[in-house]
Design a protein around this motif. Structure first.
Motif, short mmCIF file in Angstrom:
data_model
loop_
_atom_site.label_atom_id
_atom_site.label_comp_id
_atom_site.label_asym_id
_atom_site.label_seq_id
_atom_site.Cartn_x
_atom_site.Cartn_y
_atom_site.Cartn_z
N HIS A 16 35.56 32.12 26.11
CA HIS A 16 35.18 33.19 25.19
C HIS A 16 34.31 34.22 25.92
N ASN A 17 34.14 35.39 25.35
CA ASN A 17 33.33 36.45 25.95
C ASN A 17 31.90 35.96 26.16
N GLY A 18 31.37 36.20 27.35
CA GLY A 18 30.00 35.83 27.64
C GLY A 18 29.82 34.44 28.22
N CYS A 19 30.92 33.74 28.50
CA CYS A 19 30.80 32.36 28.99
C CYS A 19 30.60 32.30 30.50
N GLY A 20 30.75 33.43 31.19
CA GLY A 20 30.47 33.44 32.63
C GLY A 20 31.66 33.67 33.52
N LYS A 21 32.79 34.11 32.97
CA LYS A 21 33.99 34.29 33.80
C LYS A 21 33.78 35.38 34.85
N THR A 22 33.37 36.56 34.41
CA THR A 22 33.15 37.65 35.36
C THR A 22 31.96 37.36 36.25
N THR A 23 30.95 36.69 35.75
CA THR A 23 29.79 36.30 36.56
C THR A 23 30.22 35.41 37.71
N LEU A 24 31.15 34.50 37.45
CA LEU A 24 31.68 33.64 38.51
C LEU A 24 32.29 34.49 39.62
N PHE A 25 33.08 35.49 39.25
CA PHE A 25 33.70 36.35 40.25
C PHE A 25 32.66 37.17 41.02
N ARG A 26 31.63 37.60 40.33
CA ARG A 26 30.58 38.37 41.00
C ARG A 26 29.86 37.52 42.04
N ALA A 27 29.72 36.24 41.76
CA ALA A 27 29.12 35.34 42.74
C ALA A 27 30.07 35.14 43.92
N LEU A 28 31.35 34.96 43.62
CA LEU A 28 32.33 34.73 44.69
C LEU A 28 32.47 35.93 45.62
N THR A 29 32.24 37.12 45.09
CA THR A 29 32.38 38.34 45.90
C THR A 29 31.05 38.81 46.49
N GLY A 30 30.02 38.00 46.35
CA GLY A 30 28.74 38.32 46.96
C GLY A 30 27.90 39.32 46.21
N GLN A 31 28.24 39.61 44.95
CA GLN A 31 27.46 40.57 44.17
C GLN A 31 26.29 39.92 43.46
N LEU A 32 26.30 38.59 43.38
CA LEU A 32 25.21 37.84 42.75
C LEU A 32 24.85 36.66 43.63
N PRO A 33 23.54 36.36 43.76
CA PRO A 33 23.17 35.14 44.49
C PRO A 33 23.55 33.91 43.66
#
Length: 224
Positions: A16-33
């Protein structure tokens, strides 16, 4: 959360929205520690300064944008960037590959048009064509069919699956399009809304279970 993706494979990431899907990708691409370890082909991602330039991974975000006029063909050929030195000119063979990529996504007729005047769905097809030219081992796609009609949604999933079976690539694909997932011959499913997300085989049963879980979560959110 811990999981290992076999190579090559298609992995649908749902939730569901807000569960962390895009956040996971941001971590994988180095945009988030991130804490813990993320390895691709035995290489720790946080030690790589430019994973895309190395050909290790390529990323298609949920909403790409271009702020200047550019012919579609010139935008697609930029997917060949890592095969050239900085500011190196693209060659005839690069443009031939760009034309072939546009044809595969059903957008050959858009080659000479200005990208900025295309519809959202047409732009998404162009981004997919460019992504295919990056020749990465791992592709990350965030909602690649969200602006497309029924015909092109099916076409995009077929295209992505061909990258797995014919080019031996691995794809992580965030999607809400469970109907088209059910038509894929094989793959994996990762439901980030589940209490303990695990990588499961993509089958009618696991898709049905994910749908029921997501619908129940949406109903709960409405009642709240």
């Amino acid at each position: 959360m811990r999981f290992t993706v076999p190579e090559p494979a298609f992995v649908a990431i749902v939730g569901h929205n807000g569960c962390g899907k895009t956040t996971l990708f941001r971590a994988l691409t180095g945009q988030l520690p991130y804490q813990g370890s993320v390895q691709v082909l035995g290489q720790e991602l946080r030690t790589l300064q430019r994973p895309a330039a190395s050909g290790l991974l390529a990323h298609l975000p949920q909403r790409g944008s271009v702020e200047f006029s550019i012919p579609v063909r010139d935008l697609v050929v930029m997917g060949r960037f890592r095969h050239h030195h900085f500011l190196g000119a693209y060659q005839t063979q690069d443009y031939a590959l760009a034309d072939a990529a546009l044809a595969r996504v059903g957008a050959a007729h858009l080659a000479e048009q200005d990208f900025t005047v295309l519809s959202g769905g047409e732009q998404q097809l162009v981004w997919l064509a460019q992504l295919s030219l990056q020749d990465a081992r791992l592709y990350l796609l965030d909602e690649p069919t969200q602006q497309l009609d029924v015909y092109y949604r099916r076409r995009v999933f077929d295209l992505l699956y061909s990258w797995v079976t014919e080019q031996q690539r691995t794809i992580l694909c965030i999607t809400h399009d469970l109907d088209n997932l059910a038509a894929l011959p094989a793959g994996y499913l990762l439901n980030l809304s589940a209490p303990t997300p695990v990588l499961e085989r993509l089958t009618p049963a696991t898709i049905r279970a994910a749908r029921q879980y997501l619908e129940s979560e949406e109903s709960l959110a409405v009642r709240r």
